[in-house]
Design a protein around this motif. Structure first.
Motif, mmCIF file in Angstrom:
data_model
loop_
_atom_site.group_PDB
_atom_site.id
_atom_site.type_symbol
_atom_site.label_atom_id
_atom_site.label_comp_id
_atom_site.label_asym_id
_atom_site.label_seq_id
_atom_site.Cartn_x
_atom_site.Cartn_y
_atom_site.Cartn_z
ATOM 1 N N GLY A 12 22.406 45.693 69.608
ATOM 2 C CA GLY A 12 22.582 45.427 68.178
ATOM 3 C C GLY A 12 23.913 44.706 68.009
ATOM 4 N N ARG A 100 19.174 39.597 59.813
ATOM 5 C CA ARG A 100 19.573 40.385 60.989
ATOM 6 C C ARG A 100 19.134 39.682 62.293
ATOM 7 N NH1 ARG A 100 20.624 45.765 63.298
ATOM 8 N NH2 ARG A 100 19.278 45.938 65.096
ATOM 9 N N PRO A 122 14.420 49.500 78.296
ATOM 10 C CA PRO A 122 15.265 50.671 78.055
ATOM 11 C C PRO A 122 16.312 50.839 79.145
ATOM 12 C CG PRO A 122 12.981 51.308 78.544
ATOM 13 C CD PRO A 122 13.018 49.814 78.526
ATOM 14 N N GLY A 141 22.743 52.694 68.482
ATOM 15 C CA GLY A 141 22.304 52.851 67.102
ATOM 16 C C GLY A 141 22.261 54.289 66.602
ATOM 17 N N PHE A 165 15.085 56.047 51.352
ATOM 18 C CA PHE A 165 15.188 54.599 51.148
ATOM 19 C C PHE A 165 14.101 53.892 51.935
ATOM 20 C CE2 PHE A 165 16.769 52.998 55.155
ATOM 21 C CZ PHE A 165 17.319 54.122 55.754
ATOM 22 N N TRP A 167 13.387 49.907 53.413
ATOM 23 C CA TRP A 167 13.967 48.573 53.609
ATOM 24 C C TRP A 167 12.833 47.573 53.780
ATOM 25 C CZ3 TRP A 167 18.029 47.393 58.054
ATOM 26 C CH2 TRP A 167 18.813 46.312 57.670
ATOM 27 N N THR A 287 26.853 46.822 59.312
ATOM 28 C CA THR A 287 27.150 45.740 60.247
ATOM 29 C C THR A 287 28.659 45.530 60.345
ATOM 30 O OG1 THR A 287 25.035 44.754 59.689
ATOM 31 C CG2 THR A 287 26.619 43.334 60.804
ATOM 32 N N ALA A 290 29.918 48.084 62.680
ATOM 33 C CA ALA A 290 29.526 47.762 64.059
ATOM 34 C C ALA A 290 30.440 46.676 64.632
ATOM 35 C CB ALA A 290 28.064 47.308 64.081
HETATM 36 C C1 LIG Z 1 18.133 50.214 54.726
HETATM 37 C C2 LIG Z 1 19.311 49.674 55.453
HETATM 38 C C3 LIG Z 1 20.026 48.659 54.860
HETATM 39 C C4 LIG Z 1 21.129 48.164 55.497
HETATM 40 N N1 LIG Z 1 21.837 47.198 54.868
HETATM 41 C C5 LIG Z 1 22.946 46.737 55.450
HETATM 42 C C6 LIG Z 1 23.741 45.752 54.819
HETATM 43 O O1 LIG Z 1 23.453 45.272 53.735
HETATM 44 N N2 LIG Z 1 24.860 45.352 55.428
HETATM 45 C C7 LIG Z 1 25.220 45.855 56.636
HETATM 46 O O2 LIG Z 1 26.245 45.455 57.134
HETATM 47 N N3 LIG Z 1 24.476 46.762 57.262
HETATM 48 C C8 LIG Z 1 23.350 47.229 56.711
HETATM 49 N N4 LIG Z 1 22.601 48.160 57.347
HETATM 50 C C9 LIG Z 1 23.065 48.773 58.574
HETATM 51 C C10 LIG Z 1 22.964 47.966 59.830
HETATM 52 O O3 LIG Z 1 21.694 47.481 60.040
HETATM 53 C C11 LIG Z 1 23.412 48.861 60.995
HETATM 54 O O4 LIG Z 1 24.393 49.732 60.543
HETATM 55 C C12 LIG Z 1 23.972 48.023 62.122
HETATM 56 O O5 LIG Z 1 22.973 47.226 62.634
HETATM 57 C C13 LIG Z 1 24.542 48.926 63.225
HETATM 58 O O6 LIG Z 1 24.750 48.195 64.394
HETATM 59 P P1 LIG Z 1 24.662 48.874 65.825
HETATM 60 O O7 LIG Z 1 24.795 47.768 66.797
HETATM 61 O O8 LIG Z 1 25.579 50.008 65.903
HETATM 62 O O9 LIG Z 1 23.212 49.515 65.909
HETATM 63 P P2 LIG Z 1 21.781 48.825 65.815
HETATM 64 O O10 LIG Z 1 21.841 47.575 65.045
HETATM 65 O O11 LIG Z 1 20.849 49.881 65.361
HETATM 66 O O12 LIG Z 1 21.460 48.446 67.333
HETATM 67 C C14 LIG Z 1 21.157 49.406 68.320
HETATM 68 C C15 LIG Z 1 20.307 48.728 69.383
HETATM 69 O O13 LIG Z 1 20.170 49.596 70.486
HETATM 70 C C16 LIG Z 1 18.886 49.445 71.009
HETATM 71 N N5 LIG Z 1 18.590 50.645 71.807
HETATM 72 C C17 LIG Z 1 18.538 51.936 71.398
HETATM 73 N N6 LIG Z 1 18.309 52.750 72.420
HETATM 74 C C18 LIG Z 1 18.222 51.970 73.522
HETATM 75 C C19 LIG Z 1 18.005 52.254 74.899
HETATM 76 N N7 LIG Z 1 17.835 53.489 75.347
HETATM 77 N N8 LIG Z 1 17.961 51.220 75.766
HETATM 78 C C20 LIG Z 1 18.156 49.939 75.336
HETATM 79 N N9 LIG Z 1 18.361 49.628 74.040
HETATM 80 C C21 LIG Z 1 18.411 50.631 73.151
HETATM 81 C C22 LIG Z 1 18.008 49.264 69.789
HETATM 82 O O14 LIG Z 1 16.796 48.626 70.086
HETATM 83 C C23 LIG Z 1 18.907 48.408 68.908
HETATM 84 O O15 LIG Z 1 18.667 47.031 69.076
HETATM 85 C C24 LIG Z 1 21.501 48.677 56.757
HETATM 86 C C25 LIG Z 1 20.764 49.656 57.392
HETATM 87 C C26 LIG Z 1 19.690 50.190 56.724
HETATM 88 C C27 LIG Z 1 18.907 51.272 57.416
#
Ligand SMILES: Cc1cc2nc3c(=O)[nH]c(=O)nc-3n(C[C@H](O)[C@H](O)[C@H](O)COP(=O)(O)OP(=O)(O)OC[C@H]3O[C@@H](n4cnc5c(N)ncnc54)[C@H](O)[C@@H]3O)c2cc1C
Length: 536
Positions: A12, A100, A122, A141, A165, A167, A287, A290
């Motif tokens: 992500g 995204r 994975p 995530g 919610f 989305w 985001t 993150a």
């Molecule tokens: C309804 C909603 C609205 C949102 N609106 C906004 C917004 O307007 N603005 C904003 O900034 N954010 C928004 N977000 C939040 C945003 O999407 C996340 O907070 C952000 O993407 C977090 O980034 P991350 O990299 O930590 O996790 P993620 O983006 O969740 O990425 C985690 C990744 O890990 C991968 N993964 C998990 N387990 C494994 C594994 N075992 N092996 C390999 N891969 C794995 C998943 O496939 C995923 O691609 C929103 C979220 C929601 C739910």
């Protein structure tokens, strides 16, 4: 120093950006990232980025920033569309959003260009990875498997939201952010929507668990889109969609999980992004968290030629305060939106002001600078509602600081009359009327939680025995005051009573904002402000 191997679990925004930044800073390190989904098979529609986040990205990585700026979609307006009218919200949003999928494509390409090896599928078990590598970055995530594996060591806790919610997206070209409630026979559904590409908009729709149950759906924590819910919501928001329909992408009703960890590190494993801490989507900061966590981790490791425990400790020490501050803001925002239908009787301007001041990071006086028209309209509407005898003509709110003007407005309601909203702390009768005042100590950080339910029941019993003013007292900090104001709003909307919230003299601007937002009727201070008529 032995060759450094870094594994990143999750591609992500957090994982991809951290991988890229680390590899760029240390070209000799091997950085390998696992992402279980193939590129372009991600979930979601648009995400918002703030100007502050783009600035942080630019400082850390000008190339990625330039790509994001090129791809970002800009807009400048925001409004509440309510049954009782429209309220524009000037200057609310930095107005930068990006799909995204597009964001991830950019970060993936830049990570690979820096030499990160990306594997689709994975990740192997974390115990195996941590045995092999110098560092394992868990960026997997909100449902992080790594966090669950080390839940006890990390002190991980997850809190479920009361509301749900959903989305989804649409091909409706919105001009800017729109907040819009729709009442159906099953309950109130509230859309938060904004554009993120030409002809494309992203929607987060909120509803209570009861409303979702009554419409025949339920929350689910995985799986494909809830097609019946998409149809239902498309019909409910038909006017906003101009006859179009919502698009789903693993769209379903979900209870938001607020993740908190007492520690973000265990041995050579470190958590970033949603794996470590989440913030409710109504502050649009997932985001941001993150990307900024990735920047902080890379910065903490920048000067070391190998991964060292003190570098990881530095990351957590520097980053944790900002993350916890944002989570506290997100907590207030979540509670405000979950109780949104209860305040639909407010005028559009008052509701917009209540929205902007819901977390305390923006005050009504801030609005007199950033959105003066809105602030003055909200104050004027407040003065008209329950304003007592205004036959002499309503005095218009002044330009600039509104605190004094708001606190001097009269109040006539429930058979009581007060010449002004400011009363001596001990007694609402100082305002000039008779009737029973009951003081309740209130130190609750969730005005809609079980402890608050008990307090509301107590207040209801007092009201039944003739109390007309409920006075909320409690701690001296501004956070305590915000808790009292949130509870005051609930008491006002659920019981037929006036609410006095006690505040310190220095907190009067915040308390006055609370009056306009419908969180109290009266403000009690230890000492009354001097009467302006008596001033030289
Ligand atoms: C309804 C909603 C609205 C949102 N609106 C906004 C917004 O307007 N603005 C904003 O900034 N954010 C928004 N977000 C939040 C945003 O999407 C996340 O907070 C952000 O993407 C977090 O980034 P991350 O990299 O930590 O996790 P993620 O983006 O969740 O990425 C985690 C990744 O890990 C991968 N993964 C998990 N387990 C494994 C594994 N075992 N092996 C390999 N891969 C794995 C998943 O496939 C995923 O691609 C929103 C979220 C929601 C739910």
């Amino acid at each position: 120093m032995a060759a450094q191997l870094v594994y990143v679990v999750g591609g992500g925004p957090a994982g991809l950006f951290a991988a890229r930044l680390l590899r760029r800073a240390h070209p000799g390190w091997e950085v390998r990232l696992f992402e279980r989904l193939p590129p372009d098979d991600t979930f979601g529609f648009g995400v918002g980025l703030t100007g502050g986040t783009l600035r942080s990205v630019r400082e850390a990585d000008p190339e990625v920033c330039a790509d994001l700026v090129d791809a970002a979609f800009r807009f400048s307006t925001a409004e509440f569309r309510l049954p009782q009218g429209v309220a524009e919200i000037p200057g609310f949003h930095s107005g930068v959003a990006i799909g995204r999928a597009r964001l991830l494509r950019i970060l993936l390409a830049r990570a690979e260009a820096a030499g990160v090896k990306v594997e689709t599928g994975p990740a192997p078990a974390v115990a195996e990875l941590s045995g092999e590598a110098s560092l394992v970055i868990a960026a997997d995530g909100v449902s992080s498997g790594v966090r669950q594996h080390y839940a006890a060591e990390l002190g991980a806790r997850t809190e479920l939201s009361r509301g749900l919610f959903f989305w989804c997206g649409s091909e409706v070209p919105l001009a800017g952010t729109v907040f819009m409630p729709v009442a159906t026979e099953h309950g109130t559904f509230v859309a938060h929507a904004y554009p993120y590409a030409p002809g494309r908009s992203t929607f987060v729709i909120e509803a209570s668990q009861q409303a979702v149950r009554r419409m025949g759906s339920a929350d689910r924590d995985g799986g494909e889109s809830d097609e019946a819910a998409l149809d239902y919501l498309s019909a409910a928001f038909g006017e906003l969609l101009g006859g179009g329909s919502f698009l789903g992408n693993r769209s379903r009703w979900t209870r938001f999980r607020t993740v908190r960890c007492a520690r973000w590190r265990h041995g050579n494993v470190v958590l970033i992004g949603d794996a470590a801490a989440t913030a409710h989507p109504t502050i649009g900061s997932g985001t941001k968290l993150a990307l900024e966590s990735a920047i902080a981790l890379a910065a903490a490791l920048a000067d070391d030629d190998g991964v060292r425990a003190d570098g990881l400790a530095r990351y957590e020490q520097v980053r944790r305060p900002a993350v916890e501050r944002l989570q506290a803001v997100a907590h207030r925002s979540r509670l405000w939106w979950e109780s949104f239908p209860a305040r639909l009787q407010l005028s559009p301007a008052r509701l917009a002001a209540a929205f902007l001041t819901r977390t305390g990071t923006v005050s009504l006086n801030d609005l007199t600078v950033s959105a003066p028209g809105l602030a003055r309209r909200a104050a004027a509407d407040f003065a008209r509602d329950l304003g007592g005898d205004l036959s002499g003509g309503l005095e218009e709110p002044p330009e600039g600081d509104l605190t004094e003007w708001i606190l001097r407005r009269p109040l006539a309601a429930g058979g009581r009359a007060f010449p002004q909203r400011l009363v001596a702390g001990g007694s609402a009768t100082a305002g000039g009327s008779s009737g029973a005042l009951v003081s309740l100590p209130a130190s609750l950080d969730d005005a809609w939680g079980p402890a608050a339910d008990r307090l509301v029941a107590r207040a209801a019993r007092h009201a039944g025995r003739g109390a007309t003013v409920i006075r909320l007292t409690g701690g001296p900090s501004v956070h305590d005051l915000r808790d009292r104001l949130a509870l005051g709003e609930r008491l006002r909307t659920e019981l037929n009573v006036l609410v006095q919230v006690d505040a310190a003299a220095a907190q009067l601007p915040e308390a006055a904002g609370g009056l306009v937002a419908g969180r109290a009727d009266l403000v009690g201070v230890p000492e009354l402000l001097p009467d302006p008529a008596a001033a030289p």
